[in-house]
Each structure stands twice: as C-alpha cells, then as structure tokens.
Write a protein that holds these residues in place. Sequence first.
Motif, PDB file in Angstrom:
ATOM      1  N   TYR A  32     -36.200  26.590 -18.386  1.00 48.21           N
ATOM      2  CA  TYR A  32     -35.625  27.614 -19.261  1.00 48.21           C
ATOM      3  C   TYR A  32     -34.125  27.418 -19.269  1.00 48.21           C
ATOM      4  N   TYR A  36     -25.100  32.078 -22.272  1.00 49.87           N
ATOM      5  CA  TYR A  36     -24.568  33.437 -22.183  1.00 49.87           C
ATOM      6  C   TYR A  36     -23.144  33.460 -22.723  1.00 49.87           C
ATOM      7  N   GLN A  38     -19.567  35.756 -22.653  1.00 48.12           N
ATOM      8  CA  GLN A  38     -18.892  36.796 -21.885  1.00 48.12           C
ATOM      9  C   GLN A  38     -17.527  37.102 -22.474  1.00 48.12           C
ATOM     10  N   LYS A  42     -16.346  42.388 -19.462  1.00 46.69           N
ATOM     11  CA  LYS A  42     -17.781  42.612 -19.635  1.00 46.69           C
ATOM     12  C   LYS A  42     -18.573  41.576 -18.846  1.00 46.69           C
ATOM     13  N   GLY A  43     -19.830  41.910 -18.589  1.00 47.45           N
ATOM     14  CA  GLY A  43     -20.696  40.919 -17.985  1.00 47.45           C
ATOM     15  C   GLY A  43     -21.230  39.962 -19.047  1.00 47.45           C
ATOM     16  N   PRO A  44     -21.745  38.805 -18.631  1.00 44.64           N
ATOM     17  CA  PRO A  44     -22.331  37.861 -19.595  1.00 44.64           C
ATOM     18  C   PRO A  44     -23.506  38.497 -20.338  1.00 44.64           C
ATOM     19  N   LEU A  46     -26.887  37.463 -22.879  1.00 43.24           N
ATOM     20  CA  LEU A  46     -27.725  36.365 -23.365  1.00 43.24           C
ATOM     21  C   LEU A  46     -27.510  36.165 -24.859  1.00 43.24           C
ATOM     22  N   PHE A  89     -21.313  30.383 -20.991  1.00 43.77           N
ATOM     23  CA  PHE A  89     -21.938  29.782 -19.826  1.00 43.77           C
ATOM     24  C   PHE A  89     -23.311  29.238 -20.212  1.00 43.77           C
ATOM     25  N   SER A  93     -33.014  27.503 -15.261  1.00 41.73           N
ATOM     26  CA  SER A  93     -33.840  28.158 -14.249  1.00 41.73           C
ATOM     27  C   SER A  93     -35.274  27.662 -14.362  1.00 41.73           C
ATOM     28  N   SER A  99     -31.273  31.672 -11.573  1.00 35.68           N
ATOM     29  CA  SER A  99     -30.586  30.989 -12.663  1.00 35.68           C
ATOM     30  C   SER A  99     -29.341  30.318 -12.104  1.00 35.68           C
ATOM     31  N   THR A 100     -29.179  29.036 -12.416  1.00 29.91           N
ATOM     32  CA  THR A 100     -28.000  28.282 -11.992  1.00 29.91           C
ATOM     33  C   THR A 100     -27.088  28.119 -13.196  1.00 29.91           C
ATOM     34  N   PHE A 101     -25.835  28.517 -13.043  1.00 35.87           N
ATOM     35  CA  PHE A 101     -24.900  28.545 -14.157  1.00 35.87           C
ATOM     36  C   PHE A 101     -23.918  27.376 -14.115  1.00 35.87           C
ATOM     37  N   GLY A 102     -23.500  26.949 -15.298  1.00 40.42           N
ATOM     38  CA  GLY A 102     -22.366  26.048 -15.398  1.00 40.42           C
ATOM     39  C   GLY A 102     -21.092  26.827 -15.120  1.00 40.42           C
ATOM     40  N   ASP A 103     -19.967  26.116 -15.055  1.00 38.99           N
ATOM     41  CA  ASP A 103     -18.699  26.744 -14.701  1.00 38.99           C
ATOM     42  C   ASP A 103     -18.042  27.503 -15.848  1.00 38.99           C
TER      43      ASP A 103
END
Lengths: 111, 113
Positions: A32, A36, A38, A42-44, A46, A89, A93, A99-103
């Motif tokens: 998946y 995201y 942001q 605010k938070g990220p 989808l 971002f 996952s 979930s692993t995020f990019g920088d």
Amino acid sequence: QQQVKQSPQSLIVQKGGISIINCAYENTAFDYFPWYQQFPGKGPALLIAIRPDVSEKKEGRFTISFNKSAKQFSLHIMDSQPGDSATYFCAASRSAGKSTFGDGTTLTVKP
Amino acid sequence: KAGVTQTPRYLIKTRGQQVTLSCSPISGHRSVSWYQQTPGQGLQFLFEYFSETQRNKGNFPGRFSGRQFSNSRSEMNVSTLELGDSALYLCASSTQATNEKLFFGSGTQLSVL
C-alpha cells in the motif's frame, strides 16, 4: 536503514506547471503506497494511494505512477496551483504493519 | 464526525521531566499510531495500538511508552526528557484492521529546554 527514499527535498514550480515527486522503496512486502499532504500547523492528510497491482491512479489533478519492478512510485500534480504549496510525504506499508514515510518534499508553487 | 484530537497543542518542559500526551481518535477507529516529526528526520514511527494492544513498535528507547484505553483513546508518555525529544508528536487513527489509511491529528508541539 531508510526503507523509503523521497526526492527532491524541495521543489519550486510555476503556476500551471507539473510538479513531480519521486519515491523509492526497498521492502517488496509493502502493498500500500499512499501520499500525504501537510500544511503548516496541521497534521498530514491522505491525498491519494495506490496498490502494486496497478501502474497508475488518477484523482483530479493528482496522479500516482507505480513501477513495481523498479520499486519506485511518483506523484504528479498537474496544473499546479499556489494552494498546492505544502509538504508532501510518500509512505509505504503492508497489511496491519506500520506506515514508513519518506522525508518529505516542500513544494512551492509561484503565482 | 469529529477528527483526531490531540491535547495539549503546545507543551514546554525542561530536561529530566516527564510528559504525557493525549489522543482521541475518530469515533469507531480502533487503531491509533504515534509518530515523531522533526525537520531533519521526517516522520518516525513510535508505536501503534489496536484494541488496547501494542501491535507495532518503532526503534525508540524505552523512555517512550504508550497505552490505549477501552474507548480507543490513547496516551503517550516520555520520561526523563532530553533536548533531542523536542518535536511535533502526531497521532493517527485508522478504521481498518489493516491500518492503512491514516487520519492524523494536528499534533502536540513539545519543546524541551
């Protein structure tokens, strides 16, 4: 070990142009791949997501292109607008996993 | 439907203190994840709770802990604060057992002096 690598770190695009952000992953168990958006304070949120059984998904001006063999996926923002200026971002996952995020990529769209 | 609520919004602590952050997920969501966001490190996964059980854990020291209550609300605790703990702490909830689509709160900005 960073499992999701995102580039570029920052991007400046003229209004009406195409913004392209790229991500590469290492773990072939990921199934998946969301993006995201942001805004400051605010938070990220989808934006759009894809699964590896399709090569492209489009929602309005936003398109994900997915290359399973290269383990890469990208976000294309067509007709970029100043309101698109935000940090983007990519993430990856697998079912019931984290979930692993990019920088992140800071996008600035100039009017 | 109310979104993910995090309290407090801002917090200032000194080194050595401990802090507790709170997260109320979207109604009906049973999964709650915590992330640390810093300018240089992006979003780093702390842990995830599903139905009161820790299901996934990131690579953070034991000073970082969490729990989830029967109403799905979650708390995160950091003991013996260090300067490097200064960050935005984000909570995300998900309606799915697969924990894919994350809905984030606005975060708690923690400053350690």
